[in-house]
Design a protein around this motif. Structure first.
Motif, PDB file in Angstrom:
ATOM      1  N   THR A  36      -7.966 -38.767  -1.317  1.00  0.00           N
ATOM      2  CA  THR A  36      -8.344 -37.789  -0.290  1.00  0.00           C
ATOM      3  C   THR A  36      -7.615 -38.046   1.024  1.00  0.00           C
ATOM      4  O   THR A  36      -7.433 -37.122   1.822  1.00  0.00           O
ATOM      5  N   TRP A  42      -3.535 -35.607  -2.484  1.00  0.00           N
ATOM      6  CA  TRP A  42      -4.667 -34.694  -2.379  1.00  0.00           C
ATOM      7  C   TRP A  42      -4.262 -33.257  -2.677  1.00  0.00           C
ATOM      8  O   TRP A  42      -5.050 -32.487  -3.230  1.00  0.00           O
ATOM      9  N   ARG A  75     -13.639 -33.041  -2.110  1.00  0.00           N
ATOM     10  CA  ARG A  75     -13.266 -34.090  -1.154  1.00  0.00           C
ATOM     11  C   ARG A  75     -14.495 -34.909  -0.763  1.00  0.00           C
ATOM     12  O   ARG A  75     -14.456 -36.145  -0.723  1.00  0.00           O
TER      13      ARG A  75
END
Length: 307
Positions: free
Chosen positions: A208, A214, A245
């Protein structure tokens, strides 16, 4: 309650150890002889977010040893579900309940093919990351929610009784009224991290925090969410990227089971995780290019693994 946990890898061992520590008669069933021998000799140590304890329970490589159980938990990996379901007949009596807890899609359907739908419950463990440190020693990161529902969808007295068993063992457990939605909500989170963590070696929180990683993880999750929406699953979040997330950051130090498999040189459950998204997408006229590429790369890496 007399409980058999069939498949005592990292997650199954966590279940077995905590349920035993809560006072239930628990049997750990697995084909890994060294693990079973260690449990019988030294007990099953479970440490992590729930604390640190050694549970004393029975363990065997055969489902023929425990006798009839009130609750049978199938906690194998997805590719072991069919064999596990076919092996559990000696554990089943007229009132026995079977609870299956796996990642990905399709496990409940395979169990139904083996034993029928009448006694099947479905569980999803969210926010856990687990590993085996040594035979007889499991560690888990994260301690969020175990959701359990009837395959048929009704909230029954037996479902509430099983959820209470988990709660009394310390698990944050909930009744799930919509099993199909529950499976897809966890699946979307899984595919956001499973493939990219496996390919990069990053932990979930590191993914993340890394813009390039990501982008791929979020793309995988978004594709799965779009398929769920097309299938009218009714997932309860409108922003899959933000939701996934948040899920990953809650267990930032964890690695998905697929990544742990590759670190151990083992083939993974890619076909029921990232690899399942393109299959489901085609059913509704969609494409899933992020998941297509990620799963292809995972499979390519697995050609070097013996098992």
């Amino acid at each position: 309650m007399k409980i058999a946990v069939v498949g005592t890898g990292a997650m199954g061992s966590t279940y077995a150890g905590l349920l035993s520590a809560a006072g239930h008669e628990v049997w750990a069933i697995d084909t890994w002889v060294e693990h079973i021998d260690a449990i019988n000799r030294d007990g099953l140590r479970v440490e992590g977010a729930s604390g640190d304890r050694v549970a004393r329970l029975s363990a065997s490589t055969s489902t023929g040893d425990p006798g009839v159980c009130d609750l049978v938990i199938i906690a194998t990996k997805a590719d072991g579900v069919t064999a596990a379901a076919r092996s559990i007949d000696p554990l089943l009596g007229p009132e026995s309940v079977v609870l299956t807890i796996q990642n990905g899609l399709g496990s409940a359907e395979r169990i139904v093919e083996a034993i029928g739908p009448e006694r099947v419950l479905v569980g999803i463990a969210g926010g856990f990351g687990a590993s085996i440190r040594t035979p007889g020693h499991a560690h888990h990161t994260g301690w969020e929610t175990v959701r359990i529902g009837e395959l048929a969808g009704a909230v029954s007295p037996r479902l509430r009784a099983v959820v209470d068993v988990w709660r009394n063992a310390g698990f944050p457990a909930e009744v799930a009224e919509n099993v199909h939605r529950m499976i897809w909500e966890k699946f979307i989170c899984n595919v956001g991290f499973s493939g990219i963590c496996t390919l990069t070696g990053l932990k979930m929180g590191e993914v993340t925090d890394n813009p390039d990683a990501w982008e791929v993880g979020a793309g995988c999750a978004r594709e799965a969410w779009e398929v769920a929406r097309a299938l009218e699953v009714g997932v309860r979040f409108d922003d899959p990227v933000a939701h996934v997330r948040e899920y990953g950051r809650a267990i930032a130090e964890a690695r998905p089971s697929m990544a742990l498999d590759h670190l151990a040189g083992k083939r993974s459950e890619v076909d029921v995780l990232n690899g399942a998204v393109p299959v489901q997408a085609r059913k509704v006229g969609l494409r899933a290019p992020y998941n297509e590429v990620v799963s292809a790369l995972v499979r390519q890496r697995e050609t070097q693994f013996a098992t």
